[in-house]
Design an enzyme around this catalytic site. Structure first.
Site, PDB file in Angstrom:
ATOM      1  N   LYS A 189       0.831  -1.195   0.000  1.00 49.81           N
ATOM      2  CA  LYS A 189       0.000   0.000   0.000  1.00 49.81           C
ATOM      3  C   LYS A 189       0.869   1.250   0.000  1.00 49.81           C
ATOM      4  O   LYS A 189       1.934   1.298   0.640  1.00 49.81           O
ATOM      5  CB  LYS A 189      -0.912   0.003   1.232  1.00 49.81           C
ATOM      6  N   HIS A 320     -10.466  -8.418  -7.728  1.00 49.65           N
ATOM      7  CA  HIS A 320     -10.209  -7.940  -6.375  1.00 49.65           C
ATOM      8  C   HIS A 320     -10.727  -8.898  -5.318  1.00 49.65           C
ATOM      9  O   HIS A 320     -11.882  -9.319  -5.365  1.00 49.65           O
ATOM     10  CB  HIS A 320     -10.876  -6.566  -6.189  1.00 49.65           C
TER      11      HIS A 320
END
Length: 390
Positions: A189, A320
């Site tokens: 991230k 996802h």
């Protein structure tokens, strides 16, 4: 065939060989071992995530065929999915489970006033997935094989080890463990308020895993257009497989401009809640890699429609979350895809997926190849049944 099934088949015509007799809905809350934070938390938009809400659907037919499916929601929305599913589940009793497209449309019209995206279609998604699972089980095939697999394994990457709340040293240890387990890529991230912190972290991770390991980053929609341009250019040197969600999920024009200006591919789509919303991305060439989430866009029926559009435009695919569903759908996509590895859902199921040599392998078990664990039953908050078990 029972008298009930015969009567139903008579209403449908002689091609109807079986009918839906019973549906069970379960609202399940999965607690997370560690509160999860990404850029949305650091920028104050959301609180750390401590649990994931699931809607499980179990279906049984007059002839004793079974199917299981699920949808999910993070932070909020789980009770709404469950409530909507309760309102529409009765619509399926007596219907032919093979007519999945017809049933999806029927369920949409049963709740037409709430639209064709968001909570409404996410509730339908769990039912839709269960119908596809049932169909594949009845055929004695893994779902990927029923759909027509292009491969028996799919490239996989890990996300859960690289969240922003995780100290950098732990991210490195997590990456080492993931690669040792057979996973082929690492995603971390990004989206710190100070972009230099992202670049320092990314530099350390790249040096740790080496230049030959696939590396991705995910900004979780936290950059504005100028920041995305600057960060995208600064990250070119790292040889990333993609930059994910650099902009607001609905900024298709911004994504298109960014994708045209960078060498690094742009990936997005996970937060969109319908095929129509994804079409805008495709129409504007706003993504090199499209990342739909079957439970979010209405299930497998809708995912297959979107996959056909994506293939027509020569897009790469990286679904996802929910690897238990998306492994099968990715295996059936013509262009070599990626699937996202999350171990969060493993306590919910009795089975485990096999990973080796950088790839996740399609199980030989019929359907999705999953059954609910005793732990999932223990985490169940509420249940509702429609029809009667034969």
């Amino acid at each position: 065939m029972t008298h009930t099934a015969t009567s139903a088949a008579g209403r449908h015509g002689e091609a109807t060989l079986d009918t839906i007799a019973w549906i069970k809905l379960s609202s399940v809350t999965l607690p997370l071992a560690t509160p999860i934070s990404d850029a949305k938390v650091l920028t104050g938009r959301q609180k750390p995530m401590t649990e994931v809400a699931f809607l499980f659907v179990e279906i049984e037919t007059e002839q004793g065929h079974h199917g299981i499916g699920f949808s999910y929601s993070k932070r909020a929305g789980g009770p709404a999915q469950y409530a909507h599913a309760k309102e529409i589940a009765d619509e399926l009793i007596g219907e032919d489970p093979s007519d999945i497209g017809k049933l999806w449309t029927k369920l949409v019209w049963a709740g037409a006033s709430v639209g064709r995206s968001g909570v409404a279609t996410q509730a339908i998604a769990a039912i839709d997935v269960a119908l596809w699972d049932l169909k594949a089980k009845r055929a004695g095939l893994p779902l990927a094989k029923l759909l027509g697999a292009h491969r028996d394994s799919v490239r996989c990457y890990n996300t859960s080890g690289g969240f922003l709340h995780t100290p950098t040293e732990q991210v490195l240890d997590n990456a080492t463990a993931s690669l040792a387990s057979g996973i082929g890529g690492i995603k971390i991230k990004v989206g710190h308020p100070d972009g230099k912190q992202d670049l320092r972290r990314l530099t350390v991770v790249r040096e740790h895993i080496g230049d030959d390991v696939s590396l991705m980053v995910d900004a979780n929609q936290q950059w504005d257009r100028p920041t995305a341009q600057r960060m995208g250019r600064a990250m070119e040197e790292f040889g990333l497989v993609w930059i994910e969600e650099p902009l607001d999920a609905y900024d298709a024009q911004g994504h298109a401009a960014l994708a045209a200006s960078l060498d690094t591919p742009v990936a997005t789509g996970e937060m969109l809640a319908s095929v129509a919303e994804h079409y805008e991305l495709i129409r504007l060439n706003a993504a090199d890699i499209i990342q739909p989430d079957a439970p979010r866009i209405g299930g497998i029926t809708q995912f297959l429609k979107l996959a056909a559009l994506a293939e027509h435009h020569h897009l790469q695919l990286a679904p996802h979350f929910a690897m238990e569903i998306h492994l099968h759908l990715a295996a059936a996509y013509p262009i070599e895809p990626w699937v996202e590895h999350f171990d969060w859902l493993e306590p919910l199921f009795n089975e485990r997926l096999t990973i080796s040599d950088g790839r996740m392998h399609v199980p030989a078990r019929p359907g999705l190849g999953i059954t609910l664990s005793d732990q999932a039953r223990a985490w169940t908050q509420a249940t509702h049944e429609a029809g009667k078990r034969p």
